[in-house]
Design a protein around this motif. Structure first.
Motif, short mmCIF file in Angstrom:
data_model
loop_
_atom_site.label_atom_id
_atom_site.label_comp_id
_atom_site.label_asym_id
_atom_site.label_seq_id
_atom_site.Cartn_x
_atom_site.Cartn_y
_atom_site.Cartn_z
N PRO A 155 0.83 -1.22 0.00
CA PRO A 155 0.00 0.00 0.00
C PRO A 155 0.86 1.26 0.00
O PRO A 155 1.96 1.28 0.55
N ARG A 156 0.33 2.28 -0.60
CA ARG A 156 1.05 3.55 -0.69
C ARG A 156 1.39 4.10 0.70
O ARG A 156 2.42 4.76 0.89
N THR A 157 0.52 3.82 1.68
CA THR A 157 0.69 4.38 3.02
C THR A 157 1.54 3.50 3.93
O THR A 157 1.76 3.86 5.09
N GLU A 158 2.01 2.36 3.44
CA GLU A 158 2.77 1.46 4.31
C GLU A 158 4.11 2.08 4.69
O GLU A 158 4.84 2.59 3.83
N ARG A 159 4.43 2.00 5.97
CA ARG A 159 5.70 2.52 6.47
C ARG A 159 6.70 1.39 6.65
O ARG A 159 6.33 0.23 6.84
N LEU A 160 7.98 1.75 6.63
CA LEU A 160 9.01 0.74 6.88
C LEU A 160 8.86 0.19 8.29
O LEU A 160 8.93 -1.02 8.51
N LEU A 161 8.65 1.07 9.26
CA LEU A 161 8.41 0.64 10.64
C LEU A 161 6.91 0.46 10.85
O LEU A 161 6.28 1.20 11.59
N LEU A 163 3.36 -1.50 11.99
CA LEU A 163 2.95 -2.19 13.20
C LEU A 163 3.23 -3.68 13.10
O LEU A 163 3.65 -4.31 14.08
N ARG A 164 3.03 -4.25 11.92
CA ARG A 164 3.29 -5.68 11.74
C ARG A 164 4.77 -6.00 11.95
O ARG A 164 5.12 -6.98 12.60
N ARG A 165 5.65 -5.15 11.41
CA ARG A 165 7.09 -5.41 11.56
C ARG A 165 7.53 -5.25 13.01
O ARG A 165 8.31 -6.05 13.53
N LEU A 166 7.03 -4.22 13.68
CA LEU A 166 7.39 -4.01 15.07
C LEU A 166 6.87 -5.14 15.95
O LEU A 166 7.56 -5.59 16.88
N ALA A 167 5.65 -5.60 15.67
CA ALA A 167 5.09 -6.72 16.45
C ALA A 167 5.90 -7.99 16.23
O ALA A 167 6.13 -8.76 17.17
N HIS A 168 6.35 -8.20 15.00
CA HIS A 168 7.16 -9.38 14.71
C HIS A 168 8.51 -9.33 15.42
O HIS A 168 8.98 -10.33 15.97
N ALA A 169 9.12 -8.13 15.44
CA ALA A 169 10.44 -7.98 16.07
C ALA A 169 10.35 -8.02 17.58
O ALA A 169 11.09 -8.75 18.25
N TYR A 170 9.43 -7.21 18.14
CA TYR A 170 9.34 -7.09 19.60
C TYR A 170 8.49 -8.18 20.24
O TYR A 170 8.86 -8.74 21.27
N GLY A 171 7.35 -8.49 19.60
CA GLY A 171 6.40 -9.40 20.24
C GLY A 171 6.61 -10.85 19.95
O GLY A 171 6.07 -11.72 20.65
N PHE A 172 7.40 -11.17 18.92
CA PHE A 172 7.63 -12.58 18.57
C PHE A 172 9.10 -12.96 18.71
O PHE A 172 9.48 -13.65 19.64
N LEU A 173 9.94 -12.46 17.80
CA LEU A 173 11.36 -12.81 17.84
C LEU A 173 12.02 -12.34 19.14
O LEU A 173 12.80 -13.08 19.76
#
Length: 284
Positions: A155-161, A163-173
């Motif tokens: 999506p045009r509005t998708e950011r590099l950081l 919510l999905r990426r942060l959740a994967h980094a902080y909440g899973f890995l």
């Protein structure tokens, strides 16, 4: 403006009208062109692509990208490379952020559980500025993942950081890595005869081995993490463990630096480490 509609022999004004209509419908528009009359549409598009060999200077100036060989296949290669770069930056961010949780949890354990500090400040710096550096950079050289061009555009509005990426980094890995590092800390005391409810040594050889195990546990977790971050959809075994040799070399350097920090007396004195026993290395 539905897929499959073809406009032929249109004037420059019509080209510009089509681009504006598509953009008004929130569609990402790329325009190719080589002539002077293509310049308005090239300029109005999200990305204008001019031909480098036969294209006019006006078209090149109006465009964001110039295809030097005039082959449309080069556009596909550029999109593929662009997607790969975006993915690699995301892998870098995910890898670096995951270790932050493992570095934070020991200090939370000190405050809320009352155990001796499982990780020293110097050891945190050794992870952030030492062992993590080369593997993170090696992820930037990861080749494009199979099926990368089959995925719809983000999506045009998708950011590099995101919510999905942060959740994967902080909440899973990060949670997995923090749990394993703390397991290494408590296992060191357990294997020396400590049991829950008994006081834990906050100094001396046992404490140094325990903090070293926490530090080494984070490094060992990051070794697994760098392979986990190499792909987003496919198994790392499918793309091949040898697909990015820089990752292998960086992991070897990471382990070598860990051993140096533990076994070289000057470095061990600065970073507060002590060699783990054999069962500690087996656990790692």
């Amino acid at each position: 403006l539905t897929p499959g509609v073809l406009f032929a022999r249109v004037s420059p004004a019509h080209k510009l009208a089509v681009v504006r209509a598509l953009r008004a419908a929130d569609i990402v528009v790329a325009v190719t062109g080589d002539g002077v009359n293509d310049a308005p549409a090239l300029k109005a598009a999200d990305i204008g692509v001019a031909m480098g060999l036969r294209g006019s200077e006006v078209a090149k100036e109006a465009a964001e990208m110039v295809i030097t060989d005039d082959h449309f296949a080069s556009i596909v290669s550029a999109v593929r490379l662009g997607r790969s770069i975006w993915s690699n930056v995301g892998r870098f961010v995910t890898y670096v952020f995951a270790s932050n949780v493992a570095e934070l949890v020991p200090f939370l354990a000190l405050v809320f559980v009352g155990v001796p500090l499982p990780l020293t400040v110097m050891q945190v710096l050794a992870v952030d500025l030492g062992t993590d550096l080369l593997p993170a950079l090696a992820l930037g050289a990861e080749p494009p993942e199979p099926g990368l061009m089959d995925v719809p555009p983000r999506p045009r509005t998708e950011r590099l950081l995101s919510l999905r990426r942060l959740a994967h980094a902080y909440g899973f890995l990060g949670v997995i890595e923090a749990s394993l590092a703390m397991l290494a800390f408590f296992a060191t005391y357990w294997m020396e005869g400590w049991r829950p409810g008994e006081p834990m040594a906050a100094s001396g050889p046992l404490y140094l081995r325990a903090t070293t195990m926490t530090f080494a546990g984070i490094v060992a977790g990051q070794v697994g993490n760098v392979f986990a971050c190499r792909t987003e959809r496919e198994s790392v075994f499918r793309v091949g463990l040898l697909g990015n040799r820089l990752v292998l070399w960086s992991v070897a350097a990471e382990i070598a630096l860990l051993l140096a920090l533990i076994y070289l007396p000057p470095l061990a004195a600065v970073f507060g480490t002590a060699p783990p026993r054999l069962h500690g290395w087996l656990l790692l």
